[in-house]
Design a protein around this motif. Structure first.
Motif, short mmCIF file in Angstrom:
data_model
loop_
_atom_site.label_atom_id
_atom_site.label_comp_id
_atom_site.label_asym_id
_atom_site.label_seq_id
_atom_site.Cartn_x
_atom_site.Cartn_y
_atom_site.Cartn_z
N ALA A 90 82.76 64.40 68.35
CA ALA A 90 82.16 65.73 68.25
C ALA A 90 80.83 65.69 67.50
N ARG A 91 79.80 66.25 68.12
CA ARG A 91 78.48 66.37 67.48
C ARG A 91 78.16 67.86 67.35
N THR A 92 78.19 68.34 66.13
CA THR A 92 78.08 69.78 65.87
C THR A 92 76.63 70.24 65.92
N GLU A 93 76.36 71.27 66.72
CA GLU A 93 75.04 71.91 66.72
C GLU A 93 74.98 72.97 65.64
N TYR A 94 75.99 73.81 65.60
CA TYR A 94 76.10 74.78 64.52
C TYR A 94 77.56 75.17 64.32
N ALA A 95 77.87 75.55 63.10
CA ALA A 95 79.19 76.08 62.74
C ALA A 95 78.91 77.14 61.69
N ALA A 96 79.21 78.39 62.00
CA ALA A 96 78.74 79.48 61.15
C ALA A 96 79.80 80.57 61.00
N ILE A 97 79.66 81.32 59.91
CA ILE A 97 80.46 82.52 59.66
C ILE A 97 79.47 83.68 59.69
N VAL A 98 79.63 84.57 60.67
CA VAL A 98 78.59 85.57 60.90
C VAL A 98 79.16 86.99 60.92
N ASP A 99 78.25 87.93 60.70
CA ASP A 99 78.57 89.35 60.83
C ASP A 99 78.89 89.65 62.30
N VAL A 100 79.90 90.46 62.55
CA VAL A 100 80.34 90.72 63.92
C VAL A 100 79.33 91.54 64.72
N ASP A 101 78.45 92.26 64.04
CA ASP A 101 77.46 93.08 64.74
C ASP A 101 76.09 92.42 64.83
N THR A 102 75.63 91.84 63.72
CA THR A 102 74.27 91.28 63.68
C THR A 102 74.21 89.80 64.00
N PHE A 103 75.32 89.10 63.88
CA PHE A 103 75.41 87.65 64.05
C PHE A 103 74.53 86.90 63.05
N GLN A 104 74.30 87.52 61.90
CA GLN A 104 73.63 86.84 60.80
C GLN A 104 74.69 86.17 59.92
N GLU A 105 74.32 85.02 59.36
CA GLU A 105 75.26 84.29 58.51
C GLU A 105 75.60 85.10 57.26
N LEU A 106 76.84 84.98 56.82
CA LEU A 106 77.33 85.75 55.68
C LEU A 106 77.53 84.85 54.46
N ASP A 107 77.09 85.35 53.31
CA ASP A 107 77.39 84.66 52.05
C ASP A 107 78.81 84.99 51.60
N ASN A 108 79.18 86.25 51.82
CA ASN A 108 80.53 86.70 51.49
C ASN A 108 81.03 87.59 52.62
N VAL A 109 82.30 87.44 52.95
CA VAL A 109 82.89 88.21 54.03
C VAL A 109 83.51 89.48 53.45
N VAL A 110 82.99 90.61 53.88
CA VAL A 110 83.55 91.91 53.51
C VAL A 110 84.00 92.58 54.81
N GLY A 111 85.29 92.76 54.97
CA GLY A 111 85.78 93.26 56.25
C GLY A 111 85.91 92.12 57.24
N SER A 112 85.49 92.37 58.48
CA SER A 112 85.63 91.36 59.53
C SER A 112 84.40 90.46 59.60
N ALA A 113 84.61 89.28 60.16
CA ALA A 113 83.53 88.34 60.44
C ALA A 113 83.94 87.54 61.67
N ARG A 114 83.04 86.69 62.12
CA ARG A 114 83.36 85.84 63.26
C ARG A 114 82.95 84.41 62.94
#
Length: 206
Positions: free
Chosen positions: A163-187
């Motif tokens: 496996a060669r990873t391009e990206y692995a991220a935790i993002v806001d479900v609406d903006t798809f911006q990376e999250l420092d802290n998850v409040v509510g839902s994330a993806r």
């Protein structure tokens, strides 16, 4: 093959437009539709211009067909969010229905790209789902740090040598911006290359 599948599922009409129907002037007089800010991250970075093309084609299809409803898969979650955005911003009036990701017996998301996997690579490919589920389990245990959750995603992927990873991220479900802290839902979202296959997948945390 697609037409046979439609027939098996009771479709009455299949619209197969020519290039001229979608692009009557070959795009010269029709500037691409702006897919919005969601297109500026993740897939938008790794596939420049892709989402502008998607937004333009989908908008054109909606204008020709005037559908009441349209279904789009959650496997392409960022694309789905962009289509929801243009549908709302352009007031196209279509009910967008998300379709849950269909998976193989071992969790690998069903995709035409899976055909590029060799038998050995196919055995490695479920690492994407393992990484996502391990991260979701950590989220369920109470972890809300974006850095910790991202590290979990990447560490599971690193355990698979193919496996060669391009990206692995935790993002806001609406903006798809990376999250420092998850409040509510994330993806949790990721893109991984295994052999010639570029695989994407995601899982909702929440």
């Amino acid at each position: 093959v697609d037409i046979d599948n439609f027939d098996e599922h009771g479709a009455d009409i299949v619209f197969i437009p020519s290039v001229e129907e979608i692009y009557p002037t070959h795009g010269k007089d029709a500037p691409p539709i702006d897919p919005g800010p969601v297109a500026k991250s993740l897939e938008g970075i790794h596939r420049p211009g892709h989402f502008a093309g998607v937004a333009t084609v989908v908008t054109r299809l909606f204008s020709i067909i005037s559908p009441d409803k349209a279904t789009f898969g959650e496997k392409d979650a960022q694309q789905l969010r962009i289509i929801q955005h243009i549908n709302k911003s352009l007031k196209l009036g279509v009910e967008i229905i998300p379709i849950p990701t269909v998976r193989e017996f071992d969790g690998l998301a069903v995709s035409s790209r899976n055909a590029y996997l060799s038998p050995v690579e196919r055995e490695a490919a479920p690492v994407l789902f393992r990484a996502l589920t391990a991260t979701k389990l950590m989220w369920h245990s109470g972890e809300r740090s974006g850095d910790v959750l991202r590290f979990k995603l990447k560490s599971v992927l690193c355990g698979e040598r193919l496996a060669r990873t391009e990206y692995a991220a935790i993002v806001d479900v609406d903006t798809f911006q990376e999250l420092d802290n998850v409040v509510g839902s994330a993806r949790a979202v990721l893109a991984v290359n295994i052999g010639r296959a570029r695989l994407i997948d995601n899982l909702l945390l929440g």
